[in-house]
Design a protein around this motif. Structure first.
Motif, short mmCIF file in Angstrom:
data_model
loop_
_atom_site.label_atom_id
_atom_site.label_comp_id
_atom_site.label_asym_id
_atom_site.label_seq_id
_atom_site.Cartn_x
_atom_site.Cartn_y
_atom_site.Cartn_z
N PRO A 40 -2.04 -11.60 17.42
CA PRO A 40 -1.98 -12.98 16.92
C PRO A 40 -3.32 -13.72 16.95
N SER A 41 -4.08 -13.57 18.02
CA SER A 41 -5.37 -14.26 18.09
C SER A 41 -6.34 -13.71 17.05
N GLN A 42 -6.30 -12.40 16.81
CA GLN A 42 -7.16 -11.82 15.78
C GLN A 42 -6.71 -12.22 14.39
N ALA A 43 -5.40 -12.39 14.22
CA ALA A 43 -4.87 -12.83 12.93
C ALA A 43 -5.39 -14.22 12.58
N ILE A 44 -5.46 -15.10 13.58
CA ILE A 44 -5.99 -16.45 13.35
C ILE A 44 -7.44 -16.38 12.89
N ALA A 143 4.34 -18.32 15.72
CA ALA A 143 4.03 -17.55 16.91
C ALA A 143 3.26 -16.30 16.54
N ARG A 144 3.54 -15.75 15.37
CA ARG A 144 2.84 -14.57 14.86
C ARG A 144 2.20 -14.93 13.53
N PRO A 145 0.96 -15.45 13.54
CA PRO A 145 0.33 -15.85 12.29
C PRO A 145 0.22 -14.68 11.31
N LEU A 146 0.22 -15.02 10.03
CA LEU A 146 0.00 -14.03 8.99
C LEU A 146 -1.50 -13.88 8.74
N GLU A 200 2.15 -9.44 9.65
CA GLU A 200 2.64 -10.13 10.82
C GLU A 200 3.08 -9.07 11.83
N SER A 201 3.07 -9.41 13.13
CA SER A 201 3.46 -8.41 14.12
C SER A 201 4.33 -9.00 15.22
N SER A 202 5.07 -8.11 15.88
CA SER A 202 5.87 -8.46 17.05
C SER A 202 6.50 -7.19 17.59
N ASP A 258 -5.94 -3.05 23.44
CA ASP A 258 -5.22 -3.73 24.50
C ASP A 258 -5.48 -5.23 24.39
N SER A 259 -4.46 -6.03 24.61
CA SER A 259 -4.62 -7.48 24.59
C SER A 259 -3.50 -8.10 25.41
N GLU A 260 -3.60 -9.40 25.64
CA GLU A 260 -2.58 -10.08 26.44
C GLU A 260 -1.45 -10.57 25.55
#
Length: 374
Positions: A40-44, A143-146, A200-202, A258-260
């Motif tokens: 998500p942070s990389q998607a932003i 919550a999960r940006p595109l 998008e991911s989850s 790996d990410s949080e």
């Protein structure tokens, strides 16, 4: 006679495909998103990059004052929001599905659907002076940006995958991948590129156990062993008649780094436990698909045998590392319901679709044959 009701919704995935087992079951857009995996942070960062590059390199005439009135969105004063439209459609950073509208494309990526946003001129950075659509008081961030993913031609899968520079977010050029260890290591010198998918991911926590034909297996182990025979609902399952079948895994997915991650640990009255990311879909006792983040104490989940079990605790935790998911070969909604820790949950085909599917009915009760229309 029984009926199950399901609805088809569209969207993309976001993770790296580890195990494509059966060809033809997954769209090329889904495949492309599997390869171009972002957190998500990389998607932003990617969405911000695409907006900035569209504004700086593909407006004609260029400059902050060359905006048009939006036909989709209003500002907080109920005036049409200020919009910018990319001109060269053969090298656009926004997709044709959104009409090459830069701010609208960015808003779709970042926020749940809303007709009103705060429109403000930027005061810092490379796009100082350009109008940007920021959250209004009622705006809900995804919550999960595109984010967009690129190739040298349309449709997805027909061209060479392209990526932004892996570290320099001011570089609007695109790069090819010639080294599997690094996305975007070789400058792309061609002048044409396209957005071929929005992603998008989850996913599941690595210790989450899924039901396979031979028994329950942690998903991280299933990925490692490339297990194939996943257990899902049958297509005619209902709330009154939950039936399982052996299905087949089309692909496993995992993030590349790996990410949080924010996880929800859900405990039930008989000792059940689920650990899922916030957007992960779960089937409740009404046959509806709901997000893990929306569950609360006293809600009821549906077990694999059709019985209900009450939620007694929902806790937020964090996990640093990779998270995983999978897709069955089948594409309908009912057979994309899996069994995790004994509970019915959605596969990657759900959370990789637009989050608007949440709270829709997946399973209904059996309908007596004499009540069916003839």
């Amino acid at each position: 006679m029984s009926k199950s009701v399901f609805r088809i919704v569209l969207g993309g995935a976001a993770a790296v495909a580890l195990f494509p087992t059966v060809a033809g079951a997954q769209t090329q857009q889904e495949w492309r998103c599997n390869v171009d995996s972002l957190t998500p942070s990389q998607a932003i960062v990617r969405a911000e990059w695409a907006r900035r590059c569209g504004l700086l390199t593909n407006l004609n005439p260029a400059g902050p004052s060359n905006w048009v009135a939006s036909t989709t969105t209003f500002d907080t004063n109920f005036a049409p929001a200020k919009e910018y439209i990319e001109k060269d459609t053969l090298r656009a950073y926004t997709g044709n599905s959104q009409g090459y509208r830069v701010n609208y494309y960015y808003a779709i990526a970042m926020y749940d659907a809303t007709p009103i946003l705060k429109v403000e001129a930027e005061t810092t950075g490379l796009t100082t002076g350009y109008f940007k659509w920021n959250p209004a008081p009622t705006t809900v961030a995804r919550a999960r940006p595109l984010y967009p993913t690129f190739e040298t031609s349309l449709p997805a899968g027909s061209g060479t995958p392209l990526y932004p520079h892996p570290t320099d977010t001011t570089d609007c050029r695109l790069y090819r991948d010639t080294n599997s260890d690094a996305k975007g290591d070789t400058l792309y010198t061609g002048g044409i590129f396209f957005v071929v998918a929005n992603c998008e991911s989850s996913c599941y926590a690595p210790d989450q156990e899924l039901l396979f034909s031979q028994g329950t297996v942690p998903i991280s182990k299933a990925v490692q062993e490339q297990q194939v025979d996943i257990v899902t609902l049958t297509p005619d399952s209902t709330l009154d008649d939950v039936q399982l079948q052996t299905n087949h895994v089309y692909s496993y997915t995992s993030e590349t780094r790996d990410s949080e991650h924010l996880l929800y640990t859900i405990l039930t009255e008989n000792g059940g436990k689920l650990r899922l990311t916030n957007e992960h879909p779960v089937v409740n006792s009404e046959g509806r698909m709901v997000r893990a983040a929306d569950l609360k104490v006293d809600d009821e989940l549906l077990r694999q045998d059709g019985t209900r079990e009450r939620v007694v605790s929902v806790e937020k935790t964090t996990h640093f590392g990779k998270v995983y998911n999978l897709r069955p070969i089948t594409r309908d909604q009912v057979t994309n319901v899996l069994v995790a820790q004994g509970f019915l949950v959605g596969s990657a085909r759900y959370q990789n679709e637009d989050v608007g599917f949440m709270n829709r009915i997946i399973l209904q009760r059996s309908v007596p044959e004499d009540l069916l229309p003839r």
